[in-house]
Design a protein around this motif. Structure first.
Motif, PDB file in Angstrom:
ATOM      1  N   LYS A  41      -0.784  -6.079   5.503  1.00 34.58           N
ATOM      2  CA  LYS A  41      -0.960  -7.139   4.516  1.00 34.58           C
ATOM      3  C   LYS A  41      -0.025  -6.946   3.329  1.00 34.58           C
ATOM      4  CE  LYS A  41      -5.734  -8.304   5.662  1.00 34.58           C
ATOM      5  NZ  LYS A  41      -7.132  -8.423   5.151  1.00 34.58           N
ATOM      6  N   SER A  42       0.334  -5.716   3.045  1.00 37.27           N
ATOM      7  CA  SER A  42       1.274  -5.455   1.960  1.00 37.27           C
ATOM      8  C   SER A  42       2.079  -4.211   2.290  1.00 37.27           C
ATOM      9  CB  SER A  42       0.544  -5.279   0.625  1.00 37.27           C
ATOM     10  OG  SER A  42      -0.352  -4.193   0.681  1.00 37.27           O
ATOM     11  N   TRP A  43       3.267  -4.127   1.707  1.00 35.60           N
ATOM     12  CA  TRP A  43       4.131  -2.981   1.987  1.00 35.60           C
ATOM     13  C   TRP A  43       5.069  -2.746   0.807  1.00 35.60           C
ATOM     14  CZ3 TRP A  43       4.724  -7.803   4.007  1.00 35.60           C
ATOM     15  CH2 TRP A  43       5.957  -8.420   3.844  1.00 35.60           C
ATOM     16  N   VAL A  44       5.680  -1.575   0.808  1.00 31.98           N
ATOM     17  CA  VAL A  44       6.607  -1.215  -0.251  1.00 31.98           C
ATOM     18  C   VAL A  44       7.751  -0.412   0.352  1.00 31.98           C
ATOM     19  CG1 VAL A  44       5.310   0.880  -0.835  1.00 31.98           C
ATOM     20  CG2 VAL A  44       6.815  -0.141  -2.540  1.00 31.98           C
ATOM     21  N   TYR A  45       8.964  -0.663  -0.136  1.00 34.41           N
ATOM     22  CA  TYR A  45      10.145   0.090   0.303  1.00 34.41           C
ATOM     23  C   TYR A  45      10.488   1.157  -0.725  1.00 34.41           C
ATOM     24  CZ  TYR A  45      10.987  -4.295   2.934  1.00 34.41           C
ATOM     25  OH  TYR A  45      10.868  -5.402   3.729  1.00 34.41           O
ATOM     26  N   ASP A  46      11.043   2.260  -0.245  1.00 33.53           N
ATOM     27  CA  ASP A  46      11.621   3.264  -1.142  1.00 33.53           C
ATOM     28  C   ASP A  46      13.142   3.130  -1.159  1.00 33.53           C
ATOM     29  OD1 ASP A  46       9.207   4.307  -1.918  1.00 33.53           O
ATOM     30  OD2 ASP A  46       9.201   5.898  -0.416  1.00 33.53           O
ATOM     31  N   PHE A  47      13.618   1.933  -0.862  1.00 35.46           N
ATOM     32  CA  PHE A  47      15.053   1.658  -0.850  1.00 35.46           C
ATOM     33  C   PHE A  47      15.265   0.206  -1.259  1.00 35.46           C
ATOM     34  CE2 PHE A  47      13.131   1.951   3.376  1.00 35.46           C
ATOM     35  CZ  PHE A  47      13.151   0.622   3.787  1.00 35.46           C
TER      36      PHE A  47
END
Length: 305
Positions: A41-47
Motif C-alpha cells: 500500500k505504501s513504499w519508500v526508496y533509499d535512492f
C-alpha cells in the motif's frame, strides 16, 4: 510500508533483470508487466527515482505522496528523492494498471565525488509532491525520453573510466531541461496559477483578520502551502515566477500593509500593533518594518501628522 534500500532489491521485486551497474538503472516501464492491486500500500526508496510515464487506465489509479493525491494523466514526469513515502490505490473493479514510458533510479553513492553531488538537491522539484508533477508536451516528452535512452545505452555499454562522467552529464542535462519545463508550466497554466494566487490572498486576509494572528503568531510558509494543498517549495517557486516574491516575502508584504494601516489610522502604540500582528517582541517588528520601508514605525506614523 515496504522500503527498497537498493536498486537491485527494487528490480528483483519487480521481476526485472539486475542492472549492469548496481548504483544506477534506466528501464522502460513496459518491462514491468503490471502494477497489481496486491502490491504494498505504501513504499519508500533509499535512492532517487525519476519517472517519465503514461498510464492507460489513469482514471482508475491514484498515487499518493505524503498527504497529497495525484490522478495519473498522460505525459507526466515526477521526481522522488530518497526517503519520500508514496502509496498507490486502485478502484475496486481494477486488478492492475498498465504503464508506458521510462524510469531512472540513481543511488546517492553514484553521485559521490561528482559535480552533481553538490547540486542535485538545489533543484526545487525534488521537494514537489507528485500532485505537482511536470506535465509535458509531446516535444518535451520526446526530448527527455531521448536523454533517458542515452543514459540507458551508456549503462549497458562496457563500463570504463569515462562512463560515470558521461552519465552524470546526461543526468544534469535532463534536470536542467526539467527545470526549464517546470518554469514553462508555471506560466502556461496561467488560469490555475492565478487561482492559487487569489486563494493565497484570501487565506492571508482571513488569517490577519482572525484571532490566530495573536494566539499563533504570523502564518508560516508551511501552513499556507498545506492550506493550498501544495508543497512549500512548489508554492514559493510558483510565486517567484509569477510575482517575483517567494512565500515568505508575501507574508512580510501583508504584515507591512497591515502595520501601515494601523499606524496611520489608529492610536495604538507601536508595541500594541506589534502584538496584534503576531510579534512577541517589538524589536523584531520594528526591524522588519524598517528593512521593508526604510523607516521606523514611529517615523512612518509621524509622516502622517
Amino acid at each position: 510500508m515496504k522500503r527498497f534500500s537498493t536498486i537491485s532489491e527494487f528490480l528483483q521485486f519487480r521481476q526485472l533483470p539486475q542492472p549492469e551497474h548496481p548504483l544506477i538503472c534506466v528501464f522502460k516501464v513496459e518491462s514491468v508487466e503490471r502494477l497489481l492491486i496486491e502490491e504494498p500500500k505504501s513504499w519508500v526508496y533509499d535512492f532517487y527515482a525519476i519517472g517519465l510515464k503514461r498510464v492507460s487506465n489513469a482514471k482508475d489509479a491514484r498515487l499518493k505522496y505524503g498527504q497529497q493525491q495525484y490522478d495519473f494523466d498522460n505525459g507526466i514526469m515526477s521526481f522522488v528523492a530518497p526517503g519520500q513515502v508514496l502509496s498507490l490505490s486502485l478502484d475496486d473493479h481494477v486488478k492492475a494498471i498498465k504503464q508506458s514510458g521510462w524510469m531512472m533510479l540513481i543511488h546517492p553513492d553514484f553521485l559521490w565525488n561528482t559535480s552533481l553531488a553538490q547540486t542535485i538537491n538545489r533543484y526545487d522539484f525534488w521537494d514537489y509532491t507528485v500532485h505537482e508533477a511536470l506535465f509535458l508536451s509531446e516535444r518535451e516528452e520526446a526530448t527527455l525520453g531521448h536523454i533517458m535512452q542515452e543514459v540507458q545505452r551508456e549503462c549497458q555499454s562496457n563500463i570504463d573510466k569515462f562512463t560515470r562522467n558521461i552519465i552524470i552529464s546526461h543526468i544534469e542535462t535532463l534536470l536542467n531541461y526539467a527545470d526549464r519545463f517546470y518554469h514553462r508550466q508555471f506560466i502556461t497554466r496561467e488560469k490555475a496559477n492565478h487561482q492559487i494566487l487569489e486563494r493565497l490572498e484570501k487565506l492571508l486576509n482571513d488569517y490577519f483578520e482572525s484571532d490566530d494572528l495573536v494566539s499563533k503568531g504570523l502564518p508560516t510558509v508551511g501552513y499556507l502551502a498545506q492550506s493550498l494543498n501544495l508543497s512549500p517549495k512548489y508554492l514559493s517557486s510558483l510565486l517567484k515566477v509569477l510575482t517575483g516574491e517567494n512565500t515568505q516575502q508575501h507574508i512580510h508584504r501583508k504584515v507591512i500593509e497591515k502595520a501601515k494601516e494601523k499606524l496611520s489610522t489608529t492610536d495604538l502604540s507601536v508595541s500594541e500593533i506589534a502584538y496584534e500582528l503576531g510579534f512577541e517582541h517589538i524589536q523584531s517588528f520594528s526591524k522588519l518594518f524598517k528593512t521593508k520601508t526604510n523607516q521606523s514605525p514611529m517615523a512612518f506614523r509621524q509622516s502622517f501628522n
